[in-house]
Design a protein around this motif. Structure first.
Motif, PDB file in Angstrom:
ATOM      1  N   UNK A  24      11.025   1.828   0.364  1.00 31.34           N
ATOM      2  CA  UNK A  24      10.767   0.763   1.333  1.00 31.34           C
ATOM      3  C   UNK A  24       9.793   1.189   2.425  1.00 31.34           C
ATOM      4  N   UNK A  25       9.955   2.394   2.977  1.00 29.03           N
ATOM      5  CA  UNK A  25       9.065   2.831   4.045  1.00 29.03           C
ATOM      6  C   UNK A  25       7.650   3.069   3.532  1.00 29.03           C
ATOM      7  N   UNK A  26       7.532   3.579   2.304  1.00 33.48           N
ATOM      8  CA  UNK A  26       6.209   3.787   1.704  1.00 33.48           C
ATOM      9  C   UNK A  26       5.530   2.451   1.423  1.00 33.48           C
ATOM     10  N   UNK A  27       6.305   1.489   0.927  1.00 32.33           N
ATOM     11  CA  UNK A  27       5.725   0.186   0.609  1.00 32.33           C
ATOM     12  C   UNK A  27       5.250  -0.534   1.869  1.00 32.33           C
ATOM     13  N   UNK A  28       5.968  -0.379   2.961  1.00 34.23           N
ATOM     14  CA  UNK A  28       5.562  -0.995   4.226  1.00 34.23           C
ATOM     15  C   UNK A  28       4.196  -0.479   4.658  1.00 34.23           C
ATOM     16  N   UNK A  29       3.983   0.831   4.533  1.00 34.29           N
ATOM     17  CA  UNK A  29       2.686   1.410   4.865  1.00 34.29           C
ATOM     18  C   UNK A  29       1.624   0.977   3.864  1.00 34.29           C
ATOM     19  N   UNK A  30       1.991   0.982   2.589  1.00 36.86           N
ATOM     20  CA  UNK A  30       1.062   0.576   1.534  1.00 36.86           C
ATOM     21  C   UNK A  30       0.581  -0.855   1.745  1.00 36.86           C
ATOM     22  N   UNK A  31       1.493  -1.727   2.125  1.00 35.87           N
ATOM     23  CA  UNK A  31       1.138  -3.134   2.276  1.00 35.87           C
ATOM     24  C   UNK A  31       0.060  -3.347   3.341  1.00 35.87           C
ATOM     25  N   UNK A  32       0.040  -2.520   4.356  1.00 38.12           N
ATOM     26  CA  UNK A  32      -0.993  -2.629   5.378  1.00 38.12           C
ATOM     27  C   UNK A  32      -2.371  -2.379   4.782  1.00 38.12           C
TER      28      UNK A  32
END
Length: 210
Positions: free
Chosen positions: A101-109
């Motif tokens: 989840x934390x990686x995806x949040x950064x990825x989405x940016x």
């Protein structure tokens, strides 16, 4: 051809690349194929997904963006239209499956920054096949690094595509039910190619071939 940018998408093993290549040859279209075999993180990802998921998805996003900018947005005077076997949203779908989840949040940016810069398809066709058919096709083509792909993972990918398509309102998405279709045969291939120049409304349309 009034549809100038056509995308053929699908899960792993759906046959989208073979179909795209045949259409490009028969209709003198500019062909854009994903260069996934050159990604050094892909074999490592299938061996250790938790460790290599984030660098894999970032590298795919960068590579896909660069290729689409170069091959799709540049004018081409020698072809009547462009056909691609993937679109950028593929990066978003796979990243959501593979990343924490934390990686995806950064990825989405990063994803949102590049997504708005690309031209949208005039129509996107999604080749939908049964999970067992996908698995059989993957096994038959014999890529070493794909041996660990199971039906459970393929199910997550399919669900990811369908979830994303529900949110698409700015271009047409045509889901082509293809469990009994063989696009190497003339009858099924002709039925599909008749769809290429049709007008479809934005959002989802369902069609069955085979």
């Amino acid at each position: 051809m009034k549809n100038k940018f056509i995308v053929i998408e699908g899960n792993i093993g759906a046959g989208k690349t073979t179909l795209s290549q045949k259409i490009a040859d028969d209709f003198n279209a500019k062909l854009v194929l994903e260069s996934f075999e050159d990604n050094p993180f892909l074999p490592k990802f299938y061996e250790d997904q938790e460790r290599y998921a984030f660098p894999l998805e970032l590298s795919f996003l960068a590579a896909r963006y660069k290729q689409l900018i170069k091959d799709i947005e540049q004018a081409n005077l020698f072809h009547s239209f462009t056909i691609s076997d993937y679109y950028l949203m593929k990066s978003f779908i796979f990243a959501k499956i593979t990343l924490a989840d934390d990686e995806f949040k950064l990825y989405r940016e990063f994803f949102e920054m590049v997504r708005s810069l690309l031209v949208k398809p005039d129509v996107l066709f999604y080749i939908h096949r049964d999970l067992n058919i996908l698995k059989q096709n993957i096994d038959n083509r014999g890529r070493e690094y794909e041996k660990s792909i199971g039906v459970e993972y393929l199910s997550k990918v399919t669900n990811g595509y369908f979830h994303y398509f529900k949110e698409v309102q700015d271009f047409p998405v045509v889901i082509v039910e293809s469990d009994n279709a063989d696009y190497l045969t003339k009858s099924h291939y002709n039925k599909f190619t008749q769809l290429l120049n049709k007008d479809f409304k934005n959002g989802i349309t369902n069609i069955k071939i085979g």
